[in-house]
Design a protein around this motif. Structure first.
Motif, PDB file in Angstrom:
ATOM      1  N   THR A   2      54.507  46.414  30.237  1.00 55.33           N
ATOM      2  CA  THR A   2      53.552  47.015  29.322  1.00 55.33           C
ATOM      3  C   THR A   2      54.293  47.533  28.111  1.00 55.33           C
ATOM      4  O   THR A   2      55.463  47.849  28.166  1.00 55.33           O
ATOM      5  CB  THR A   2      52.812  48.179  30.005  1.00 55.33           C
ATOM      6  OG1 THR A   2      53.782  49.044  30.577  1.00 55.33           O
ATOM      7  CG2 THR A   2      51.878  47.674  31.079  1.00 55.33           C
ATOM      8  N   LEU A 133      54.084  44.776  34.633  1.00 54.50           N
ATOM      9  CA  LEU A 133      53.591  46.151  34.628  1.00 54.50           C
ATOM     10  C   LEU A 133      52.244  46.335  33.941  1.00 54.50           C
ATOM     11  O   LEU A 133      51.843  47.448  33.637  1.00 54.50           O
ATOM     12  CB  LEU A 133      54.631  47.108  34.010  1.00 54.50           C
ATOM     13  CG  LEU A 133      55.926  47.274  34.802  1.00 54.50           C
ATOM     14  CD1 LEU A 133      56.876  48.191  34.050  1.00 54.50           C
ATOM     15  CD2 LEU A 133      55.669  47.818  36.197  1.00 54.50           C
ATOM     16  N   GLU A 135      48.097  46.383  33.716  1.00 52.11           N
ATOM     17  CA  GLU A 135      47.120  46.933  34.653  1.00 52.11           C
ATOM     18  C   GLU A 135      46.628  45.877  35.628  1.00 52.11           C
ATOM     19  O   GLU A 135      46.289  46.181  36.778  1.00 52.11           O
ATOM     20  CB  GLU A 135      45.937  47.535  33.885  1.00 52.11           C
ATOM     21  CG  GLU A 135      46.283  48.818  33.133  1.00 52.11           C
ATOM     22  CD  GLU A 135      45.069  49.433  32.466  1.00 52.11           C
ATOM     23  OE1 GLU A 135      43.940  48.973  32.736  1.00 52.11           O
ATOM     24  OE2 GLU A 135      45.246  50.367  31.679  1.00 52.11           O
ATOM     25  N   GLU A 152      55.035  49.665  40.101  1.00 44.32           N
ATOM     26  CA  GLU A 152      53.642  49.427  39.728  1.00 44.32           C
ATOM     27  C   GLU A 152      53.360  49.975  38.340  1.00 44.32           C
ATOM     28  O   GLU A 152      52.422  49.542  37.665  1.00 44.32           O
ATOM     29  CB  GLU A 152      52.705  50.036  40.769  1.00 44.32           C
ATOM     30  CG  GLU A 152      52.865  49.357  42.129  1.00 44.32           C
ATOM     31  CD  GLU A 152      51.974  49.945  43.198  1.00 44.32           C
ATOM     32  OE1 GLU A 152      51.127  50.817  42.857  1.00 44.32           O
ATOM     33  OE2 GLU A 152      52.100  49.540  44.373  1.00 44.32           O
ATOM     34  N   THR A 153      54.174  50.944  37.891  1.00 44.76           N
ATOM     35  CA  THR A 153      54.115  51.458  36.522  1.00 44.76           C
ATOM     36  C   THR A 153      55.548  51.670  36.040  1.00 44.76           C
ATOM     37  O   THR A 153      56.502  51.653  36.838  1.00 44.76           O
ATOM     38  CB  THR A 153      53.358  52.799  36.439  1.00 44.76           C
ATOM     39  OG1 THR A 153      54.145  53.827  37.082  1.00 44.76           O
ATOM     40  CG2 THR A 153      51.987  52.711  37.106  1.00 44.76           C
ATOM     41  N   ASP A 156      57.829  54.102  37.809  1.00 41.83           N
ATOM     42  CA  ASP A 156      58.445  53.773  39.095  1.00 41.83           C
ATOM     43  C   ASP A 156      59.856  53.219  38.945  1.00 41.83           C
ATOM     44  O   ASP A 156      60.593  53.117  39.933  1.00 41.83           O
ATOM     45  CB  ASP A 156      57.595  52.749  39.854  1.00 41.83           C
ATOM     46  CG  ASP A 156      56.219  53.281  40.219  1.00 41.83           C
ATOM     47  OD1 ASP A 156      56.101  54.510  40.427  1.00 41.83           O
ATOM     48  OD2 ASP A 156      55.268  52.479  40.288  1.00 41.83           O
TER      49      ASP A 156
END
Length: 565
Positions: A2, A133, A135, A152-153, A156
């Motif tokens: 992201t 990463l 959504e 997951e984000t 992490d």
């Protein structure tokens, strides 16, 4: 991953307008131009039915042909391979037809608003694309130097990755006025866009992406630069872009071209194919029910162009692979520009010498992909020991580089893009067959996921592409090197032909490599619309006063002009 780029929306109210590919080189509102009820313009009735050659049946060529047809002209499309160009969707032999692989363009940012106009026009659906990463991505694994991190984000990942993300944000802010430009683009503040960009073009045209990072205090750490190159922002690692002009990268991040991507359900090639068959509701000269397909014999484009030359009366004469010779008052060339140097015999008189120089200097990026069909999205199974997904979208410094997991539901067959690579990483695959590539990739992924037997889920043969080895492409997309701004400006502004000698007019360059946003379908659409305006103007037509075209506003928004001496 992201985006690690600072987003102006985070610092403003929710009413701030969305970002679009509105510059910064040519801040023209193509989306407004397309949406206006007055249409794109009109030609004199005496020109109705005039044939116009459109060379290349990719997205740019089909869009240009479609809009010329609506004006009452007769586009004659030439295509060497298949309609779609680098919007190429293929299936897997013996597998469910719903299983497809996107060999070219596969993800599109919401900022591609002119492109979205045509996606909506033909009734296609889009859905979130599973980038690192994002959504829509259940999990991501970053594997560097033999060490893997599951996330997951962004939060992490180890702190060093967040440090790198912060360094990139600081680098952009301090070296490229990111927030100021982002705000100006959102508000379509043309004077401010031009003011910021003029300074940056002059300052940074000679700078590489890597040099830009090195000049930033935020990236003084080699380790941070290395991680950034391998993991990057948006879609993954960007080290293959390090030798390119930083201006190319700024165009991407300013317009959020690398963020919030969506894929086209059923495959991107449907877009040009549906436009080819579409019967416009509003059409001049031609009867209702006319389509590009119906204007061509047997519904197929003419074959490959083998020769282009100028003939008496400043006409463009086209010879095709069948030996057919036709002469036109106007032509649009949308194929990769290198075709003019190699596959097509051309008169030097087609273009001014400085345009030939720009074509020759065009720098293309190599790119390879390999896909396999699998029985189900097994990667969503949970590891009994960790509770994590057994496999994830993967970024690595191993040979695969980027691995994407594409599914259409838990009980349906799925597809893995085992590898998506660029430049030197792509060239490493060039001598290998699809099966040989698959073996190397399965070995690399097996080292990251030792508990997972990917092979047992494979239900068909792999499909692959190396765009540098495709005879009608010879590369994936244009990417300017330092010092190439002047060349790109010549190519992009070619549709403004009143400044050209009269014997150099009538053929118009288009396609994403002519645009400022190469590698993005939006650039193909924008330059197609420029060429449509150019042909219309060349044939004595004009736009409606309430909907000025890109050529009508050119003097107000012309790209920065650097000295040539």
């Amino acid at each position: 991953m992201t985006s690690t780029v600072p987003n102006a929306i985070e610092h403003a109210d929710e009413q701030q307008p969305p970002i679009t590919m509105f510059g910064p080189d040519f801040p023209y509102a193509y989306d407004d131009f397309l949406a206006h009820p007055a249409g794109l313009g009109q030609i004199p009735a005496t020109a109705h039915g005039t044939e116009v050659a459109v060379i290349g049946g990719g997205l740019s060529g089909v869009v240009a042909a479609y809009e010329l047809m609506k004006m009452g002209l007769k586009p004659v499309v030439y295509e060497a391979d298949r309609i779609g160009g680098r919007l190429r969707t293929v299936g897997f032999d013996g597998c469910d037809p719903s299983l497809t692989a996107e060999m070219g363009a596969m993800r599109f940012p919401p900022s591609s608003t002119a492109l979205q106009h045509y996606i909506d026009l033909v009734g296609l659906e889009t859905r979130a694309f599973p980038n690192p990463l994002a959504e829509a991505t259940p999990s991501t694994v970053v594997d560097l130097k033999g060490e893997s991190h599951y996330a997951e984000t962004l939060a992490d990942l180890p702190q060093v990755y967040r440090d790198v993300a912060e360094a990139w944000a600081k680098c952009l802010e301090e070296g490229a006025d990111f927030s100021d430009m982002n705000r100006a683009l959102r508000e379509r503040d043309v004077p401010r866009i031009r003011e910021i960009w003029a300074k940056l073009v002059e300052k940074l045209d000679n700078q590489t992406f890597y040099g830009f990072l090195c000049d930033s205090e935020a990236f003084k750490s080699f380790r941070h630069r290395e991680i950034f190159g391998q993991v990057g922002f948006g879609t993954g690692g960007w080290d293959t872009d390090f030798p390119n002009s930083i201006l190319e990268i700024l165009r991407v991040v300013y317009t959020e071209a690398d963020d919030h991507h969506r894929g086209i359900v059923g495959g991107s090639q449907q877009l040009p194919l549906r436009l080819w068959e579409r019967e416009p509701e509003k059409i001049v000269h031609w009867p209702h029910g006319t389509s590009l397909k119906s204007l061509h014999v047997d519904g197929e484009p003419r074959p490959a162009v083998t020769r282009l030359n100028r003939t008496a009366g400043n006409r463009i004469t086209v010879t095709d692979a069948d030996g057919d010779i036709r002469t036109y008052r106007a032509a649009i060339f949308t194929a990769q520009s290198w075709m003019l140097l190699s596959k097509i015999a051309c008169d030097d008189s087609l273009f001014p010498i400085d345009h030939w120089t720009a074509i020759e200097r065009t720098h293309y990026m190599e790119s390879s992909k390999l896909f396999v069909p699998v029985d189900r999205p097994f990667w969503l199974d949970k590891d009994e020991d960790t509770g994590r997904d057994v496999m994830s979208m993967t970024l690595t410094d191993r040979m695969t580089r980027g691995t994407y997991l594409l599914d259409d539901g838990p009980d349906r067959p799925a597809v893995i893009c085992l590898s998506y690579t660029w430049c030197d990483d792509s060239l490493k695959w060039l001598p290998l067959s699809a099966n040989e590539r698959m073996e190397v990739m399965l070995k690399s992924l097996g080292e990251i996921y030792p508990k997972v037997d990917i092979r047992k889920h494979v239900i068909g043969n792999p499909v692959t592409v190396s765009w540098e080895n495709e005879p009608y492409f010879m590369g994936a997309f244009k990417a300017n090197l330092p010092g190439h701004y002047r060349y790109q400006r010549r190519l992009f502004t070619h549709f403004m032909q009143e400044r050209l000698p009269e014997d150099k007019r009538g053929i118009f360059l288009a396609g994403d490599d002519i645009s400022w946003t190469a590698g993005w379908a939006e650039g193909a659409v924008q330059t197609a619309l420029n060429a449509v305006w150019g042909v219309m103007h060349h044939l004595g037509g004009e736009t409606d006063a309430t909907n000025p075209g890109p050529g009508d506003l050119y003097e107000e928004i012309a790209p920065v002009e650097l000295p040539e001496d």
